[in-house]
Write an enzyme that holds these catalytic residues in place. Structure first.
Site, mmCIF file in Angstrom:
data_model
loop_
_atom_site.group_PDB
_atom_site.id
_atom_site.type_symbol
_atom_site.label_atom_id
_atom_site.label_comp_id
_atom_site.label_asym_id
_atom_site.label_seq_id
_atom_site.Cartn_x
_atom_site.Cartn_y
_atom_site.Cartn_z
ATOM 1 N N LYS A 251 0.846 -1.198 0.000
ATOM 2 C CA LYS A 251 0.000 0.000 0.000
ATOM 3 C C LYS A 251 0.876 1.241 0.000
ATOM 4 C CE LYS A 251 -3.247 2.486 3.034
ATOM 5 N NZ LYS A 251 -3.965 2.443 4.332
ATOM 6 N N ASP A 256 -2.808 10.188 4.229
ATOM 7 C CA ASP A 256 -4.231 9.840 4.269
ATOM 8 C C ASP A 256 -4.978 10.794 5.191
ATOM 9 O OD1 ASP A 256 -6.675 8.636 4.089
ATOM 10 O OD2 ASP A 256 -6.181 7.002 5.473
ATOM 11 N N LYS A 263 -10.467 12.155 8.777
ATOM 12 C CA LYS A 263 -9.957 11.642 10.049
ATOM 13 C C LYS A 263 -9.948 12.761 11.089
ATOM 14 C CE LYS A 263 -6.652 8.262 8.166
ATOM 15 N NZ LYS A 263 -7.158 7.045 8.814
ATOM 16 N N ASP A 275 1.351 6.045 6.017
ATOM 17 C CA ASP A 275 0.367 5.135 5.437
ATOM 18 C C ASP A 275 0.872 4.437 4.170
ATOM 19 O OD1 ASP A 275 -2.058 3.969 6.015
ATOM 20 O OD2 ASP A 275 -3.232 5.355 4.793
ATOM 21 N N ASP A 334 -12.360 6.725 3.969
ATOM 22 C CA ASP A 334 -11.164 6.432 4.765
ATOM 23 C C ASP A 334 -10.805 4.947 4.693
ATOM 24 O OD1 ASP A 334 -9.017 7.043 6.382
ATOM 25 O OD2 ASP A 334 -10.122 6.746 8.247
ATOM 26 N N GLU A 336 -9.672 3.479 2.134
ATOM 27 C CA GLU A 336 -9.124 3.672 0.789
ATOM 28 C C GLU A 336 -8.017 2.694 0.436
ATOM 29 O OE1 GLU A 336 -5.790 4.841 2.900
ATOM 30 O OE2 GLU A 336 -7.869 5.244 3.368
ATOM 31 N N ARG A 338 -7.606 -0.440 0.817
ATOM 32 C CA ARG A 338 -8.038 -1.696 0.202
ATOM 33 C C ARG A 338 -8.399 -1.509 -1.273
ATOM 34 N NH1 ARG A 338 -12.531 -2.244 4.681
ATOM 35 N NH2 ARG A 338 -10.791 -1.185 5.713
#
Length: 485
Positions: A251, A256, A263, A275, A334, A336, A338
Site C-alpha cells: 500500500k 491519508d 480523520k 500510510d 477512509d 481507501e 483496500r
C-alpha cells in the site's frame, strides 16, 4: 548505513571490545580475559557471580563490555535478547563517545555477534530530517563495528549489511513527510534505490493507470492535485531458482486525510505520512534481495497516491469499477487502502505468481487487536506456507498472528447496489478488510499482512526506535531466502 560493519582478524590492543559469554557464566573464561589485570578480572568475576548480564570495564583509553546470554528456552528468544543487548550497548557507547567497537563471540550461539550487531545498527539509525542547525545535526560518535575472528564470516557480515540497508531505506521513506514524498517522488525514490541495488522499476503514470482501468487507485486520487503512480519493481537474476515469481504488493498512500470521511486530528491524521509503510517495506525487501544477489525472481507492486477531500474527491455512496471489473460501493472514503491494493492484487494475476504477499497499514482494528507488538495475517495460501511465514516472523521478532477468513465474514462487505462494499461492520474490521481483498486475489496463493500497529511508533521502543520501523523487510527477507532450501 549509519554504521559500517566489517570483519577483523583480531581486536587491536587498547580497543573497545564486546565479549559475548555463554548463559550461566559466573567466571570470566580465559579466552575473554585477554590482558586484564588481576584486579579487573576479579571485578568482572564478582559481577558475573552476581548474575549481571552486562558488565562494563572503563579503562579510560578504551572499554571492555561483557554480555552474558540469557538462559532462554528457545533460540528466537536468545536472538531477541541479543538484539536488545545491542540497543543497550549503543546507549553506553553513545555516553562514552565510542567510535569503533570489536565484537568477539565466546558463546555457543554461532550467530550471536551478528545478532548483537543487528541490534546496534538498527538502534543507531537516525532519520536525517531537515534541520538546518548544525549542532542538532551532529553525527553520532559510533561509526564502525567489527566482528572478530570466527564471530562471523565476511559473507555473513555483507549479507547483514545489505539487509539493514533495506530496512533503512524503508524507514527513510516512511519518515519523509508528504511535501517531500508525494506519489511521484515515492516512485522515483524506489527507482533510484533499484538503480543502486540492482532491481528495475517501471513507473506507470496517470495515463497508463487510466488505460488499465484501475478504478480503485483512480478514485482515491480524485481529490488530490497530484497524480498517482503505479510502480512495478522487478528483481530477476539470471540464476533465479523459482520458475514462477513471488509478488509483493505494498500500500502506497503517501498521506491519508481520510478523504471526505475526514480523520480526526490530532492523534490520527497527524501520523498519516506513514500510510505507505507497506510500499516502503516492498521497496526495502527488493533492495535487500538485489543487494545481496539472492537467486530469486521477485516482483514488487506499489500503487501510490495521497487521499484528500479536495476537488472532485470520491464520496460516500459512489460506485466505482475496479481493475478486475468488480463494482464497489464506497461507504467510507477512509477505507481507501483496500481499493489501491485490490487493483494491484488483480493486476498481479498476469505474472502467474507462485505466491502473493501484500503489506498494508490497513486498519485500526488490527492495532486494537494486537497493539504494536505484532501484525495480523490472513490469506488463502496453504497452511504450511502460512506457518513458514509465521516462523520467519518469530525468527526476526516481527511476529504475526493469523486470523480467520471464514465465509461468514463475506456478509460484512455486502452491498445493496454493487458487488462489494468497501466497509465492513464495526467488529472484526481487519478481517472484513482482508475479506474484501480476497475477492481480488484470484488465481494464486495469497497472504495479507496488516502492519498498522508495528509500522510506526510514536515513542521509542528498543532497537525499533521511534517513527518508521521498516517492519516487513526483515520478515520477508527471512521468509524468501528460506525458500531456497
Amino acid at each position: 548505513m549509519s554504521l559500517a560493519l566489517a570483519h577483523a582478524a583480531a581486536a587491536p590492543a587498547q580497543s573497545t571490545q564486546v565479549f559475548i559469554l555463554p548463559a550461566g557464566t559466573t567466571t570470566l573464561p580465559y579466552a575473554a580475559a585477554g590482558d586484564l589485570s588481576a584486579a579487573a578480572r576479579q571485578y568482572v568475576d564478582a559481577a558475573l557471580a552476581d548474575d549481571q548480564k552486562l558488565v562494563h570495564l572503563n579503562h579510560f583509553s578504551h572499554h571492555h563490555y561483557f554480555v552474558v546470554l540469557a538462559d532462554k528456552p528457545t533460540t528466537v528468544q536468545i536472538a531477541e535478547q541479543l538484539r536488545r543487548a545491542g540497543h543497550t550497548l549503543h546507549a553506553q557507547f553513545k555516553a562514552e563517545k565510542v567510535a569503533e567497537v570489536f565484537i568477539e563471540n565466546h558463546s555457543e550461539t554461532a550467530n550471536a555477534a551478528l545478532l548483537l550487531a543487528e541490534g546496534l545498527a538498527l538502534t543507531a539509525y537516525q532519520f536525517e530530517g531537515y534541520k538546518t542547525d548544525e549542532k542538532s545535526r551532529k553525527a553520532p560518535a559510533l561509526k564502525e563495528v567489527y566482528l572478530v575472528g570466527n564471530a562471523a564470516s565476511a559473507a555473513q557480515i555483507h549479507e547483514l549489511d545489505g539487509l539493514l540497508q533495506g530496512v533503512i531505506l524503508a524507514r527513510d521513506l516512511v519518515n519523509a513527510p508528504l511535501n517531500k514524498l508525494n506519489a511521484v517522488q515515492f516512485a522515483e525514490r524506489m527507482a533510484q534505490a533499484g538503480d543502486k541495488a540492482g532491481y528495475t522499476t517501471d513507473i506507470l503514470d496517470l495515463a497508463k493507470i487510466e488505460a488499465l482501468r484501475m478504478g480503485g487507485l483512480l478514485a482515491v486520487n480524485l481529490g488530490s492535485p497530484e497524480p498517482p503512480t503505479f510502480s512495478i519493481l522487478e528483481y530477476k537474476p539470471a540464476n533465479a531458482k523459482n520458475v514462477k515469481p513471488y509478488v509483493l504488493v505494498g500500500k502506497g498512500v503517501v498521506f491519508d486525510t481520510g478523504g471526505l470521511s475526514l480523520k480526526p486530528t490530532p492523534n490520527s491524521m497527524d501520523l498519516m505520512k506513514c500510510d505507505m509503510a507497506g510500499g516502503a517495506a516492498v521497496a526495502g525487501t527488493l533492495f535487500a534481495l538485489a543487494k545481496n544477489q539472492v537467486p530469486l525472481h521477485v516482483i514488487g507492486l506499489v500503487p501510490a497516491t495521497d487521499n484528500r477531500p479536495g476537488g472532485l474527491a470520491y464520496a460516500p455512496g459512489d460506485v466505482i469499477t475496479m481493475h478486475s471489473g468488480l463494482t464497489v460501493e464506497v461507504k467510507n472514503t477512509d477505507a481507501e487502502g483496500r481499493l489501491l491494493l485490490a487493483d494491484a492484487l488483480s493486476f498481479a494475476k498476469r505474472y502467474e505468481p507462485q505466491l502473493v504477499i501484500d503489506l498494508a497499514t490497513l486498519t485500526g482494528a488490527a492495532v486494537r487487536a494486537l497493539g504494536t507488538e505484532a501484525s495480523a495475517s490472513m490469506g488463502t495460501a496453504e497452511p504450511a506456507t502460512m506457518q513458514k511465514l509465521s516462523e520467519a516472523g518469530y525468527t526476526v521478532h516481527e511476529r504475526l498472528v493469523e486470523f480467520p477468513l471464514w465465509d461468514e465474514y463475506a456478509d460484512h462487505i455486502k452491498s445493496d447496489i454493487a458487488d462489494l462494499s468497501n466497509l465492513g461492520k464495526g467488529e472484526a474490521g481487519h478481517i472484513s478488510a482482508a475479506k474484501f481483498l480476497e475477492r481480488f486475489a484470484i488465481g494464486y496463493p495469497w497472504i495479507h499482512l496488516d502492519i498498522a500497529g508495528p509500522a510506526y511508533l510514536t515513542v521509542p521502543e528498543s532497537y525499533r526506535g521511534k517513527g518508521g520501523t521498516g517492519v516487513g523487510v526483515r520478515l520477508l527477507y527471512e521468509f524468501l531466502t528460506k525458500q531456497l532450501g
